[in-house]
Design an enzyme around this catalytic site. Structure first.
Site, PDB file in Angstrom:
ATOM      1  N   GLY A 121       0.816  -1.206   0.000  1.00 22.11           N
ATOM      2  CA  GLY A 121       0.000   0.000   0.000  1.00 22.11           C
ATOM      3  C   GLY A 121       0.856   1.264   0.000  1.00 22.11           C
ATOM      4  O   GLY A 121       2.090   1.192  -0.009  1.00 22.11           O
ATOM      5  N   TYR A 174     -14.503   4.885   8.460  1.00 21.35           N
ATOM      6  CA  TYR A 174     -13.042   4.861   8.644  1.00 21.35           C
ATOM      7  C   TYR A 174     -12.670   5.541   9.965  1.00 21.35           C
ATOM      8  O   TYR A 174     -11.914   4.988  10.783  1.00 21.35           O
ATOM      9  CB  TYR A 174     -12.405   5.574   7.455  1.00 21.35           C
ATOM     10  CG  TYR A 174     -10.911   5.760   7.525  1.00 21.35           C
ATOM     11  CD1 TYR A 174     -10.039   4.694   7.415  1.00 21.35           C
ATOM     12  CD2 TYR A 174     -10.358   7.044   7.663  1.00 21.35           C
ATOM     13  CE1 TYR A 174      -8.668   4.875   7.456  1.00 21.35           C
ATOM     14  CE2 TYR A 174      -8.990   7.236   7.703  1.00 21.35           C
ATOM     15  CZ  TYR A 174      -8.141   6.154   7.602  1.00 21.35           C
ATOM     16  OH  TYR A 174      -6.789   6.341   7.636  1.00 21.35           O
TER      17      TYR A 174
HETATM   18  N1  SER Z   1      -5.558  10.057   4.212  1.00 24.84           N
HETATM   19  C1  SER Z   1      -6.683   9.469   4.874  1.00 24.84           C
HETATM   20  C2  SER Z   1      -7.908   9.559   4.072  1.00 24.84           C
HETATM   21  O1  SER Z   1      -8.092  10.544   3.401  1.00 24.84           O
HETATM   22  C3  SER Z   1      -6.900  10.138   6.201  1.00 24.84           C
HETATM   23  O2  SER Z   1      -6.191   9.466   7.150  1.00 24.84           O
HETATM   24  O3  SER Z   1      -8.703   8.666   4.125  1.00 24.84           O
END
Ligand code: SER
Length: 316
Positions: A11, A141
């Site tokens: 990733g 998330y």
């Molecule tokens: N970079 C991530 C996102 O935009 C945030 O932690 O999901």
């Protein structure tokens, strides 16, 4: 001897960390793993295929390689998570719990797990958001990262697992393309500029978000992982700060190098996510407790990104 397992090594963050840790500790000391068979990313290295939800395979790998540290990076990011919230929850939560459980049972010496500015939400103070404040995320998330932080604290307090974590802002690097994040427009924009294409931005032009150049993020991670145990007073996850900018500001910094570069604004659902996050982060605890200090600002990052992306061959 330090032996490190990287979970999610193909990733955005995994590629960078694997590269850095192999250079630091030696090729054989770092075992990259990923859910997909992408051993072509690591041609000269041992590579393990690992779905972090498969704890018997995780246990096998930990024992076989005599792993002493785990970097658990596999996750569904904010924007993609909204398309399949239950899967995002399952991967982000059950994956972390598998790692914490194995770390406890197998007595793994140290674990790294990334959290995010996504733990904050619409009623969090937006400017210089403190370490301890209102955290009411409205993405799956963010909910999974906030719950994950509590589990990290729990495993540390209850089972003495040496877990360390950073709340990353948006990460911007050239070695790997991100996938599925809200801050990822700030990576794509450089690729479009190099390709001399018009960039369509999914955020409004004045949406300010906390961001960080990848070199700073990797350095922060390694510094946190190498600091003495007694320096670490935050066992949920540390705020860290690099820079803050809007789409309009990054566009102008690129236009200094590519005067014909064009950008259009087509905000979508990701604008709502971005608006719920802080604009800037107060990282006093990280600075005071283990000496964190960022190096890159927006002009320095733009110069580095454009220089590296316009090379004919990249590192991977
Ligand atoms: N970079 C991530 C996102 O935009 C945030 O932690 O999901």
């Amino acid at each position: 001897m330090t032996k490190i397992l990287i979970i999610g090594a193909c990733g955005q963050l995994g590629i960078e960390l694997t590269h850095n840790l192999k250079a630091r500790y030696g090729d054989d000391a770092v075992i990259p793993s990923d859910i997909a068979d992408k051993r072509n990313v690591y041609v000269d290295s041992v590579f393990e295929i690992l779905d972090v939800l498969d704890n018997s395979n995780l246990k096998r790998i930990l024992n076989y390689h005599q792993i002493s540290q785990i970097y658990h990076l596999a996750a569904v990011l904010s924007a993609r998570g909204e398309n399949d919230p239950l899967f995002a929850w399952k991967l982000n939560m059950d994956g972390l719990l598998n790692v914490l459980e194995e770390a406890r049972a197998e007595k793994i010496k140290r674990v790294y797990w990334p959290s995010s500015i996504a733990v904050f939400g619409p009623s969090t103070p937006k400017k210089m958001t403190p370490q301890e404040t209102i955290a009411n995320p409205n993405t799956v998330y963010g909910i999974s990262k906030l719950a994950g932080e509590r589990w990290c604290q729990y495993y540390h307090d209850k089972y003495d697992v040496d877990i360390r974590s950073l709340r990353y802002p948006g990460l911007i690097g050239w070695r790997s393309k991100p996938g599925g994040g809200t801050t990822d427009y700030a990576v794509d924009i450089y690729h479009k500029a190099i390709g001399e294409e018009t960039f369509e931005c999914f955020l409004k032009k004045d949406t300010i978000l906390p961001m960080m150049y990848m070199d700073d993020a990797i350095r922060a991670t390694v510094e946190l992982m190498e600091t003495d145990d007694k320096n670490i007073q935050v066992r949920s996850s540390y705020n860290i700060s690099g820079m803050s900018f809007s789409p309009e500001q990054i566009y102008h910094s690129i236009k200094g190098f590519y005067p014909h570069f064009e950008m259009l604004y087509k905000p979508d659902y990701r604008q709502i996510i971005a608006k719920s996050w802080p604009e800037s982060i107060d990282d006093t605890e990280a600075r005071e407790q283990w000496g964190w200090a960022p190096k890159y600002d927006l002009p320095m990052m733009t110069e580095e990104m454009l220089k590296n992306l316009s090379r004919p061959v990249t590192a991977n």
